[in-house]
Write a protein that holds these residues in place. Structure first.
Motif, short mmCIF file in Angstrom:
data_model
loop_
_atom_site.label_atom_id
_atom_site.label_comp_id
_atom_site.label_asym_id
_atom_site.label_seq_id
_atom_site.Cartn_x
_atom_site.Cartn_y
_atom_site.Cartn_z
N LYS A 172 2.31 -0.76 7.65
CA LYS A 172 2.23 -2.16 8.24
C LYS A 172 1.96 -1.40 9.15
CE LYS A 172 2.79 -5.68 6.26
NZ LYS A 172 1.70 -6.98 6.06
N GLU A 212 -1.44 0.36 8.76
CA GLU A 212 -2.42 -0.91 8.24
C GLU A 212 -3.04 -2.03 9.88
OE1 GLU A 212 -2.12 -6.01 6.38
OE2 GLU A 212 -1.16 -4.28 5.99
N TYR A 213 -2.57 -1.59 10.49
CA TYR A 213 -2.73 -1.91 12.33
C TYR A 213 -3.45 -1.08 12.90
CZ TYR A 213 -1.73 -3.81 16.80
OH TYR A 213 -2.12 -3.92 18.51
N ILE A 262 -4.91 2.09 7.37
CA ILE A 262 -5.08 1.43 5.63
C ILE A 262 -5.85 0.49 5.65
CG2 ILE A 262 -3.80 3.16 4.18
CD1 ILE A 262 -1.51 1.00 4.61
N LYS A 263 -6.41 -0.12 4.16
CA LYS A 263 -6.33 -1.37 4.69
C LYS A 263 -5.66 -2.26 3.57
CE LYS A 263 -11.93 -0.87 4.54
NZ LYS A 263 -12.87 -0.53 3.91
N HIS A 264 -5.79 -3.67 3.95
CA HIS A 264 -4.51 -4.43 3.13
C HIS A 264 -5.49 -4.47 1.87
CE1 HIS A 264 -2.01 -7.48 2.35
NE2 HIS A 264 -2.68 -8.97 2.52
N SER A 265 -4.15 -5.03 0.86
CA SER A 265 -5.23 -5.36 -0.21
C SER A 265 -4.11 -6.39 -1.10
CB SER A 265 -4.85 -3.70 -1.30
OG SER A 265 -4.34 -3.37 -1.94
#
Length: 168
Positions: free
Chosen positions: A83, A86-87, A91-94
């Motif tokens: 998380k 991602e924040y 990385i990207k949320h998938s």
């Protein structure tokens, strides 16, 4: 715009280069980032194994018997780190279909539970060897039951792992 200006605006493909792949300095920095990620992955995995063994071993460790709690802490810390990545845009949320997510979650939980049990009753060396042999075993199962084929580089990598384990 004349023809000469139009040709200048076209991007000439680099021989052997795939569009969208980094070149030059960007490629070097990607390779450095990949190497750092690989080093971090291996070192953190080894460190986690040694810490788990130290916590759970009743003879030479602390005799921590709550392996499920330990698994939960590992999952929680991994989720928190993901998380955070991602924040910060690393990385990207998938998304995955719920059925696939549930199947993956069950298998991952069973895998980690069995790995912790193996670590509890075996030495770290045997544990690591058994863990390395999981990959070729899964490939054989996929080949036999699912008719999956593997490319020669993958087969070469798997044979390298098996030969490395055989040497030990």
């Amino acid at each position: 715009m004349n023809l000469k200006e139009d040709r200048k605006s076209e991007k000439t493909p680099i021989l052997g280069h795939e569009p969208g792949r980094p070149t030059g300095t960007a490629m070097v920095s990607k390779q450095v980032a990949d190497a750092a990620a690989l080093l971090f992955n291996v070192s953190s995995s080894v460190l986690i194994v040694f810490v788990n063994k130290l916590l759970m071993d009743p003879r030479s460790g602390h005799g921590f018997v709550f392996a499920t709690t330990l698994c939960s802490l590992h999952f929680f810390s991994a989720a928190l780190c993901l998380k955070m990545l991602e924040y910060f845009g690393v990385i990207k949320h998938s998304e995955m279909p719920v059925r696939d997510t549930l199947a993956f979650s069950i298998m991952a939980s069973m895998s980690i539970g069995s790995l912790n049990l193996s670590l509890l009753i075996n030495t770290v060396g045997f544990y690591q060897i058994a863990k390395l042999l999981i990959i070729p075993f899964v490939c054989v199962v996929e080949f036999v039951w699912m008719n999956r084929t593997f490319r020669p580089p993958v087969i070469g990598s798997i044979l390298t792992v098996v030969l490395g384990v055989a040497v030990v």
